[in-house]
Scaffold this active site. Structure first.
Site, mmCIF file in Angstrom:
data_model
loop_
_atom_site.group_PDB
_atom_site.id
_atom_site.type_symbol
_atom_site.label_atom_id
_atom_site.label_comp_id
_atom_site.label_asym_id
_atom_site.label_seq_id
_atom_site.Cartn_x
_atom_site.Cartn_y
_atom_site.Cartn_z
ATOM 1 N N ASP A 254 0.816 -1.220 0.000
ATOM 2 C CA ASP A 254 0.000 0.000 0.000
ATOM 3 C C ASP A 254 0.847 1.266 0.000
ATOM 4 O OD1 ASP A 254 -2.012 -1.806 0.316
ATOM 5 O OD2 ASP A 254 -2.891 -0.865 2.091
ATOM 6 N N HIS A 397 3.765 -2.233 3.060
ATOM 7 C CA HIS A 397 3.805 -0.895 2.467
ATOM 8 C C HIS A 397 5.118 -0.724 1.720
ATOM 9 C CE1 HIS A 397 0.880 -0.619 5.728
ATOM 10 N NE2 HIS A 397 0.316 0.349 5.027
HETATM 11 ZN ZN ZN Z 1 -2.555 3.265 3.223
#
Ligand code: ZN
Length: 439
Positions: A254, A397
């Site tokens: 992400d 991430h």
């Molecule tokens: Zn996010």
């Protein structure tokens, strides 16, 4: 008060930097013509912060950008001190940057804040690199003719929003003063004015006018504007063989793409013929179009993580749709493909969110590596290996060195344990998703 401000720009991991052996042409970005994007994110008990801003290499401009952001952020941190509601408060900054005549740099900063109620503020900075100074409207537009500009703006708004232009607020806000017309940027082809919430209407408003329409009052002339170059090869996805009978998991990343860490993850995926899903932010996608194109070219999936990383549950349906559609369009412009999957920031969803996504699917996760918390590759790796099972969707991430390092370890390790690394759509296609996690 705990503070976990993460400045990604400082985290340079020597192990993975410079790994990428690919050269891709830089695709011009019409929204972020100047500077390198810096991202700061923080996730606290009662609020979230997401800040994107440019670093331009011009010291005076960079320190002014810093100063403006800090002014808003410090005020937010003060205002949020006693906030204890269950819904997270939020501070969000996005930007656009433009270069005009190889001389004027314009930065538009959009501050969105939601504590008890939401508020948006636009600040602009226009810097003249020749005279090394910030300029105002009268440096580029004839001071004696400001009434002409006000008349054009007034005519535009009366035509666009006929029912909203009778208020006193509008009459005062549109009157020809420097203050009213001094929030602007100089784009290559047009002069763009912003009117903040409460100036003309209750929401902010934008007035865009090509230079030729104000030709008698300014020396600025239209220049050619960059556009994203369509990349016709991006649809050549490699054929991957997936064995339906064998376990599979989906790695998901992400908040990217980031120039620093995403390419190293893509390198590892390519080396092991694996795929992942990248839930990108629209603002980052526009900033790194070549990385996006590479993702698709190498058989990865791109998901929509909204444009600016706001909590969707606090927004109106129109604003949610705007966050999603703006991102769909950006990704489509760059890759020729529109995402089918949406992951809402912070995983926050409610009925309004579900009603705003049309035919797309909402995807959360089954393993949260909490990589942003540990920032330790081995902690992340162990967290996955300790619990991974067939059908898992793993959340990471691609904005930390430790996450990229962990991915580089995890990709071959998961394969050696018999897991095929597939995209979320593939997982879904083979019915391997954990029940209830994909709606
Ligand atoms: Zn996010």
């Amino acid at each position: 008060m705990k503070k976990r401000m993460i400045v990604c720009g400082f985290l340079l991991c020597l192990i993975i930097s410079g790994c990428s052996s690919y050269t891709y042409e830089t695709t011009p970005n019409p929204q972020k013509e100047v500077g390198t994007q810096i991202s700061d994110l923080a996730y606290e008990d009662h609020y979230v912060i997401s800040i994107h801003y440019p670093k331009t290499e011009n010291e005076e401009l960079d320190s002014k950008i810093d100063e403006v952001i800090h002014m808003y952020q410090d005020q937010f941190l003060l205002d949020v001190l006693n906030y204890k509601e269950e819904r997270l408060a939020e501070f969000n900054v996005t930007y656009q940057s433009y270069m005009k005549n190889d001389r004027y740099i314009s930065i538009k900063l959009e501050f969105f804040q939601n504590i008890y109620q939401e508020k948006t503020m636009i600040e602009t900075l226009v810097y003249d690199t020749k005279n090394e100074e910030f300029i105002d409207l009268y440096d580029i537009y004839d001071k004696d003719e400001i009434a002409k500009l006000a008349d054009m703006a007034k005519a535009y708004f009366e035509n666009e929003f006929p029912n909203e232009c009778n208020s006193n607020q509008f009459k005062i806000g549109i009157s020809p003063t420097l203050d009213n017309f001094n929030t602007f940027v100089l784009r290559k082809d047009a002069f763009i004015l912003y009117f903040n919430e409460g100036n003309l209407f209750d929401r902010f408003a934008t007035f865009e006018i090509p230079y030729e329409k104000i030709a008698p009052y300014t020396d600025l002339k239209r220049e050619e504007r960059a556009t994203f170059v369509p990349y016709d090869q991006v649809l050549n996805e490699p054929v991957k063989l997936i064995d339906e009978s064998k376990p599979m998991v989906a790695l998901t990343f992400d908040d990217g793409p980031t120039k620093k860490y995403t390419p190293a993850i893509l390198d590892a995926l390519k080396e092991y013929n694996a795929s992942a899903t990248f839930f990108v932010l629209g603002t980052n996608a526009e900033n790194q179009p070549a990385i996006l194109q590479r993702m698709v070219l190498e058989g990865n999936e791109i998901g929509n993580h909204t444009y600016s990383h706001k909590q969707l549950t606090t927004l109106s349906k129109a604003k949610i749709e705007d966050e999603i559609e703006h991102t769909q369009e950006s990704i489509f412009d760059i890759t020729g493909k529109a995402p089918q999957m949406i992951r809402p920031p912070y995983g926050s969803k409610n009925d309004t969110v579900l009603n705003s996504i049309q035919d797309k699917k909402i995807v959360t996760w089954t393993i949260d590596t909490e990589d942003w918390r540990s920032k330790n590759a081995h902690t992340i790796v162990n967290k996955v290996l300790d619990q991974v099972k067939d059908g898992d969707i793993i959340l990471m991430h691609d904005m930390y060195a430790s996450s990229a390092e962990a991915a580089i370890i995890l990709i071959p390790e998961l394969q050696s344990r018999g897991f095929q690394l597939v995209t979320v759509s593939e997982l879904y296609q083979y019915g391997k998703n954990d029940a209830g996690k994909i709606l």
